[in-house]
Design an enzyme around this catalytic site. Sequence first.
Site, PDB file in Angstrom:
ATOM      1  N   ASP A  66      -0.884  35.341   6.949  1.00 54.14           N
ATOM      2  CA  ASP A  66      -0.217  35.540   8.243  1.00 54.14           C
ATOM      3  C   ASP A  66      -0.873  34.710   9.338  1.00 54.14           C
ATOM      4  O   ASP A  66      -0.773  35.042  10.511  1.00 54.14           O
ATOM      5  CB  ASP A  66      -0.290  37.014   8.650  1.00 54.14           C
ATOM      6  CG  ASP A  66       0.181  37.932   7.555  1.00 54.14           C
ATOM      7  OD1 ASP A  66       1.299  37.739   7.091  1.00 54.14           O
ATOM      8  OD2 ASP A  66      -0.585  38.825   7.149  1.00 54.14           O
ATOM      9  N   GLY A  67      -1.577  33.675   8.949  1.00 55.12           N
ATOM     10  CA  GLY A  67      -2.225  32.841   9.958  1.00 55.12           C
ATOM     11  C   GLY A  67      -3.513  32.283   9.408  1.00 55.12           C
ATOM     12  O   GLY A  67      -3.964  32.694   8.337  1.00 55.12           O
ATOM     13  N   SER A 113      -2.603  33.101  14.640  1.00 55.03           N
ATOM     14  CA  SER A 113      -2.536  34.429  14.036  1.00 55.03           C
ATOM     15  C   SER A 113      -1.134  34.946  14.289  1.00 55.03           C
ATOM     16  O   SER A 113      -0.756  35.163  15.442  1.00 55.03           O
ATOM     17  CB  SER A 113      -3.579  35.343  14.669  1.00 55.03           C
ATOM     18  OG  SER A 113      -3.371  36.654  14.240  1.00 55.03           O
ATOM     19  N   ARG A 114      -0.349  35.123  13.230  1.00 55.07           N
ATOM     20  CA  ARG A 114       1.080  35.378  13.440  1.00 55.07           C
ATOM     21  C   ARG A 114       1.425  36.823  13.705  1.00 55.07           C
ATOM     22  O   ARG A 114       2.472  37.092  14.257  1.00 55.07           O
ATOM     23  CB  ARG A 114       1.894  34.859  12.249  1.00 55.07           C
ATOM     24  CG  ARG A 114       1.826  33.365  12.136  1.00 55.07           C
ATOM     25  CD  ARG A 114       2.845  32.773  11.194  1.00 55.07           C
ATOM     26  NE  ARG A 114       2.417  31.428  10.889  1.00 55.07           N
ATOM     27  CZ  ARG A 114       1.644  31.104   9.875  1.00 55.07           C
ATOM     28  NH1 ARG A 114       1.235  32.038   9.025  1.00 55.07           N
ATOM     29  NH2 ARG A 114       1.258  29.863   9.672  1.00 55.07           N
ATOM     30  N   VAL A 115       0.627  37.760  13.296  1.00 56.05           N
ATOM     31  CA  VAL A 115       1.012  39.147  13.575  1.00 56.05           C
ATOM     32  C   VAL A 115       0.017  39.879  14.466  1.00 56.05           C
ATOM     33  O   VAL A 115       0.346  40.890  15.060  1.00 56.05           O
ATOM     34  CB  VAL A 115       1.217  39.970  12.280  1.00 56.05           C
ATOM     35  CG1 VAL A 115       2.330  39.399  11.440  1.00 56.05           C
ATOM     36  CG2 VAL A 115      -0.038  40.093  11.487  1.00 56.05           C
TER      37      VAL A 115
END
Length: 509
Positions: free
Chosen positions: A341-342, A366-368
């Site tokens: 997720d990143g 950092s996607r979430v």
Amino acid sequence: MADRDAAADWLARSRAAVAATPLAPESLAVGRVERVADGIAQVSGLPDIALGALVRFEGGQLGFAHSLGISEIDVVICDDASAIEAGQRVIDTGGVLEVPVGEALLGRVIDPLGRPLDDGAPLPSWPTLPIERPAPAIIDRSEVTEPLETGVLVVDSLFSIGRGQRELIVGDRATGKTSLAVDAIINQRESDVICVYVAIGQPAAAVQRVIEAVHRHGAPERCVYVVGGAATSPGLQWIAPFAGMTIAEYFRDRGQHALIVLDDLTRHAATHRELALLTREPPGREAYPGDIFYLHARLLERAAKLSPELGGGSLTALPIAETDAGNLSAYIPTNLISITDGQIVLDTTLFAASHRPAVDVGLSVSRVGGKAQWPSLRQVSGRVRLDYAQFQELEMFTRFGGVPNARVQGRIERGKRIRALLTQPRFSGLSMVGQVAILAALAGGVLDGVSPARIPELRRRLPGWLEGTAGDEVSSVRASGRLDAAPRAALVAAVAALVKDMARGGEVQ
Ligand code: ATP
Ligand code: MG
């Protein structure tokens, strides 16, 4: 849950049955070693064996079925293979590879099959769980909403990680990858998170350094080390990340929070390639077998935040990958980047210039985690990334003799302070409130009067100073996670007072 208990029960019974059976009873299939070399044994006479099934050699060594042929199977040997010879008997135990799980592992150093490597007491051989387990279904998951604090300012403020997230740490050799992950583990001494550190193909001295660092600075009683070191068989190294996941999942499934560090998956991929080539699987891109993506996807998919009905536990994964000359588009790094997720990208040039942790702010993401960041921290960190990126460009520009005007000069000066703040020694994690105070002070211009050279001193004194001068605000921000105007002003004032104290030469704490 009932299903899970039933499954555990069934496993208990089948394992007890296997343990109680003597070697070569009529009920168990018995094969014969045909050839053995490079940690792989070719075995005949086991036509019904399942892929991944656990086998036992005559001398007690364990192995697992790695690829199945028409008349022979390839068995990866997990133990010392020197005593295994052609002609020996092999039994199909009917089981799969399992590791012991539970609280008894906390604080222990074990090999990927759960055998102790430290000089502590023998481990209870029960309960155990298979090393390969299905990832939670989408319906069993919930959104990532709580932050996992690493104490590292650049990560927590710019690339916040949430509990249940998978964040890759990627960089060249010796750029501080392990150190960053270990800092995250050490910072959990203030939290309830259980940490599992998995070493894959690491030299014993490097593993020892990690264990010592956690012992000296962290909470070793809440940490498990799974070591498939450079000297162990490829089979054991291959198992290590799966075993670590199973150990961490035990806590996740009980509603607790766990963090797993996989150090590192590039070596795991190399081991997988080695085993595949030895068992004559067709090589694909960069000579890796075609299933390498699936292997790592199925491993990392097990990190999750569970729904409240399943206890709300979480398992956060920090896999590590090594790049060659910063090449993020090599096969394994791109695979892992697309699975996670990143990524936090560490850069050799920054590392050499002593900007450590050497996080490349432009390439990291950092996607979430942003949603899970503390609102207080989000409020003060919004502009930092932009300011810092602008500063890096302006600095480059003025380096070639451009004469900046006062506004540009002001930005450059602010940027130098941001860089000094983001440069953080190891083992000096900052609490969330400390980070909020320092970034609020930066935004308020309080740090403009401090020379960048004195920022490390400011950071070192800050936690004690805040507790002493703004204790109430510290506890209120910590408890609520929010930052209202009044506590914000109080925290900034406290930092300003510290700056004044430093100007007076008050470095005697
Ligand atoms: P390898 O590729 O060998 O696994 P690595 O990328 O894991 O290396 P580390 O072993 O973590 O890198 O760090 C390399 C060196 O950099 C170590 O000596 C460590 O002490 C130092 N180092 C790492 N982070 C920092 C930091 N924030 N401040 C100062 N020194 C650091
Ligand atoms: Mg390392």
